[in-house]
Design an enzyme around this catalytic site. Structure first.
Site, short mmCIF file in Angstrom:
data_model
loop_
_atom_site.label_atom_id
_atom_site.label_comp_id
_atom_site.label_asym_id
_atom_site.label_seq_id
_atom_site.Cartn_x
_atom_site.Cartn_y
_atom_site.Cartn_z
N ASP A 334 -1.15 3.67 -0.40
CA ASP A 334 -1.92 3.19 -1.54
C ASP A 334 -3.38 2.99 -1.12
OD1 ASP A 334 -2.08 1.92 -4.24
OD2 ASP A 334 -2.60 0.16 -3.03
N GLU A 370 -3.24 8.33 -0.97
CA GLU A 370 -3.99 8.22 -2.23
C GLU A 370 -5.46 8.18 -1.80
OE1 GLU A 370 -3.89 5.55 -6.27
OE2 GLU A 370 -3.85 4.49 -4.35
#
Length: 678
Positions: A334, A370
């Site tokens: 993330d 990401e």
């Protein structure tokens, strides 16, 4: 009887609680604490029985050995030191701290004001903080051999199984549900190659949610990076390992979404539960001009200092523990740009990246970034070093805009279908360096993408201010729910065309759980705070025809060489003297020219693909995409063997049918056709 805690026979090299035959070793890292205390609790975890200073020190590691202590002991830490926010220090002995190396917690985190009360109030947080359990490591878990992830299925554990009626009630919403045949059968039917589990680490709700009566459904607010959340895996790592093994038995790899960019301790006014209390100045990045202010490159209030050696070690040990104790095949990171941040900005040579590439356990795993955060220079798509793969938002946006009908999008669409060489054709990377997606957990569901022109996040309690505003979405004539059959059919048609586009593109296709079922979030494009029917899949209302269509797409992509090949489309011959790997064609069958690519009103594109089939022959497939509102007639190119219309998104249940090469092919409006050479 009082517990003996001694520095003799200590084990400072092993952080956390290390269980041995004759006792338990404790070790914790802090550069700026004056003293770290070990807090012990009774067998129920209700009463703090002892508070003992860790007597040993080796550099910045404080440690101690408790001879005779058995596995299962409940513990936490307290740290004494300066409370001097201007210098980045926030030590507070009234706060019980969770061990960053805890492998299991005895309860879930629950927000309480006492967790964030300042030292001046003297409020003891002990009654409200989970206790860590001193447990030996689990062994024997093995990942599958490395391979690109292929068809990836992003899965929110709780939302995936909470409303599944054929599961035992006790398993719904937990990792253990993934061991059950109905869910495994569904994944197998779809042709899923890799499951990407959304975060499982123990997390805390953001403080503003309690007042709104909401909870964090996604888990992107972790406190204990190495401990599973008891709400998702009450049995800890053994339950997760069983689920991973069940998926492996079906040939499905498993990735875990990990949050190493921030913790749930939030901003300067947030709770003190772990890192802040052990060494706030060390673990977090602080503003250069004001050490009391935390850098907020994540939008969550704090940002881990991912370039500092102790933090990199924490992250390495976290990832290794998850692999070694559960058999995970890799990770999705993330806001992964944070992991490459140094004081001078993002660097491909950052310590974390170097560690992953060199570590014996991690280097052969799948690593998916990401590749963005909200900090300066935070957008880094295409810039991550090997072995990292990357989420591909450019694919998402360009494909959405093509099907929405934006002008001049055929060139961008072709680039994405060809594998996005503009982003990934460096360092020997292939199209599989990119993870293509149409929708993810963060944003509209696929069904909502074609049913809502704007977001509708009122249920989040922020007056619809949260969530993305630029979604490249459309509603087909009505905003949200409607009973109009024509609008419903148009939406279903668009969803299938989008899905077909995803599966014919080079790269790894990713689908979010429920998008193959027609799942809606009622226009909410930031449903992190909706642990309810908004994020729970409504299995009884699942679109079974859409499930079958996705299964056909996945199967065709996996088995046809021209669709499965992991190579950028270049327009060059696939072998000496052979046909070119890709020819982009107009409706008349002729090759696209410069003026065709520059035509703003063009809504039709045809792709003629050729690839080796592995047996010394060439395989060929044609893809026709029509985002216009009218059908078009397309002339088929020459063939020596014949063509079959294998799949059409406008009629998902249509059987393959032979085509006459001397007759034009009708390409319906808002549809994708896949034709294969026999």
């Amino acid at each position: 009887m009082a517990t003996l805690l001694t520095a003799e026979r200590g084990l400072p090299a092993e952080l956390g609680a290390t269980v041995t035959e004759d006792g338990v070793h404790f070790a914790v890292y802090s550069e700026n604490a004056d003293e770290v205390q070990l807090c012990l609790f009774d067998e129920f975890g209700t009463r703090e029985t002892e508070r003992l200073r860790l007597p040993g020190r080796d550099g910045n590691v404080r440690f101690g050995f408790a001879p005779g202590m058995a596995a299962g002991a409940r513990y936490g830490f307290r740290a004494r030191g300066p409370f001097d926010p201007a210098r980045g220090h926030r030590f507070d002995a009234s706060k019980l701290l969770v061990d960053p190396y805890a492998r299991r917690l005895d309860r879930a985190f629950v927000w309480r004001p006492e967790l964030a009360a300042p030292p001046s109030r003297g409020l003891d947080s002990g009654p409200f903080v989970p206790r860590a359990l001193a447990l030996p490591p689990e062994t024997g878990a093995r990942p599958l051999p490395f391979a690109p992830p292929g068809f990836t299925y992003e899965l929110l554990v709780r939302g995936f199984s909470q409303s599944r009626p054929d599961l035992p009630v006790r398993l719904r919403g937990t990792v253990a549900a993934l061991c059950e045949a109905p869910l495994l059968d569904h994944l197998t039917r779809l042709g899923v190659e890799t499951v990407e589990l959304m975060p499982l680490a123990a997390s805390l709700d953001e403080r503003h949610l309690a007042a709104l009566g909401l909870t964090n459904a996604w888990g992107y607010n972790p406190i204990a990076l190495m401990a599973p959340d008891p709400r998702l895996a009450p049995g800890g790592f053994p339950e997760i390992r069983a689920a991973v093994e069940a998926l492996h038995h079906r040939g499905i790899r498993v990735l875990l979404d990990v949050v190493l960019n921030h913790s749930g301790e939030s901003d300067e006014f947030g709770p003190t539960i772990a890192f802040r209390g052990l060494d706030n100045a060390l673990y977090y990045r602080h503003a250069r001009e004001d050490a009391g202010r935390l850098v907020n490159d994540t939008g969550t209030g704090n940002t881990f200092a991912a370039d500092r050696a102790p933090v990199v070690r924490l992250f390495r040990d976290t990832l290794r523990r998850w692999v070694e104790e559960t058999g995970l095949d890799g990770f999705r990171y993330d806001l992964g740009t944070v992991l490459g941040r140094e004081d001078t900005g993002f660097s491909r040579k950052a310590p974390f990246f170097a560690m992953v590439a060199e570590d014996a356990v991690l280097k052969d795993r799948i690593h998916v970034a990401e590749p963005w955060d909200i900090g300066p220079g935070g957008y880094q798509v295409g810039n991550f070093p090997p072995p990292f793969l990357e989420w591909q938002d450019r694919f998402r946006d360009d494909v959405r805009r093509f099907w929405r009908g934006d002008a001049g999008m055929v060139g961008a669409l072709a680039t994405r279908l060809a594998g996005s060489a503009d982003l990934f054709a460096t360092d020997g990377r292939r199209p599989s360096a990119g993870v293509n997606f149409l929708a993810a957990h963060d944003g509209f569901t696929l069904a909502d993408l074609v049913a809502y022109a704007g977001k509708h996040n009122e249920a989040n309690g922020e007056n619809n201010r949260d969530g993305h505003n630029d979604n490249h979405s459309w509603n087909n004539g009505a905003e949200g729910e409607t009973g109009d059959p024509a609008i419903l059919e148009a939406r279903a048609r668009d969803v299938r065309a989008l899905l077909a586009t995803l599966f014919v593109a080079r790269g790894n296709p990713m689908l979010t759980a429920g998008d193959e079922l027609g799942r809606t979030q009622r226009g909410n494009n930031n449903a992190y705070a909706q642990d309810n029917e908004i994020t729970w899949i409504d299995w009884p209302r699942a679109d079974r025809e859409l499930v079958a269509f996705v299964g056909r797409l996945a199967g065709l992509r996996r088995t046809h060489p021209a669709l499965a090949r992991d190579a950028f489309l270049t327009g060059e011959p696939v072998t000496a003297g052979a046909a070119r790997d890709a020819v982009w064609r107009r409706e008349d069958g002729e090759e696209m020219e410069v003026r065709d690519w520059q035509e703003d009103g063009r809504r039709v594109l045809a792709l003629d693909l050729t690839a080796p089939d592995g047996d010394g022959r060439l395989a060929r497939a044609l893809v026709y995409l029509n985002a216009g509102r009218e059908e078009v007639l397309a002339r088929l190119p020459e063939t020596k063997t014949g063509f079959v219309l294998e799949l059409r998104s406008d009629r998902p249940d249509a059987e393959p049918v032979p085509l006459a090469s001397d007759h034009p092919l009708v390409v319906p409006a808002r549809a994708v056709l896949i034709v294969v050479e026999t």
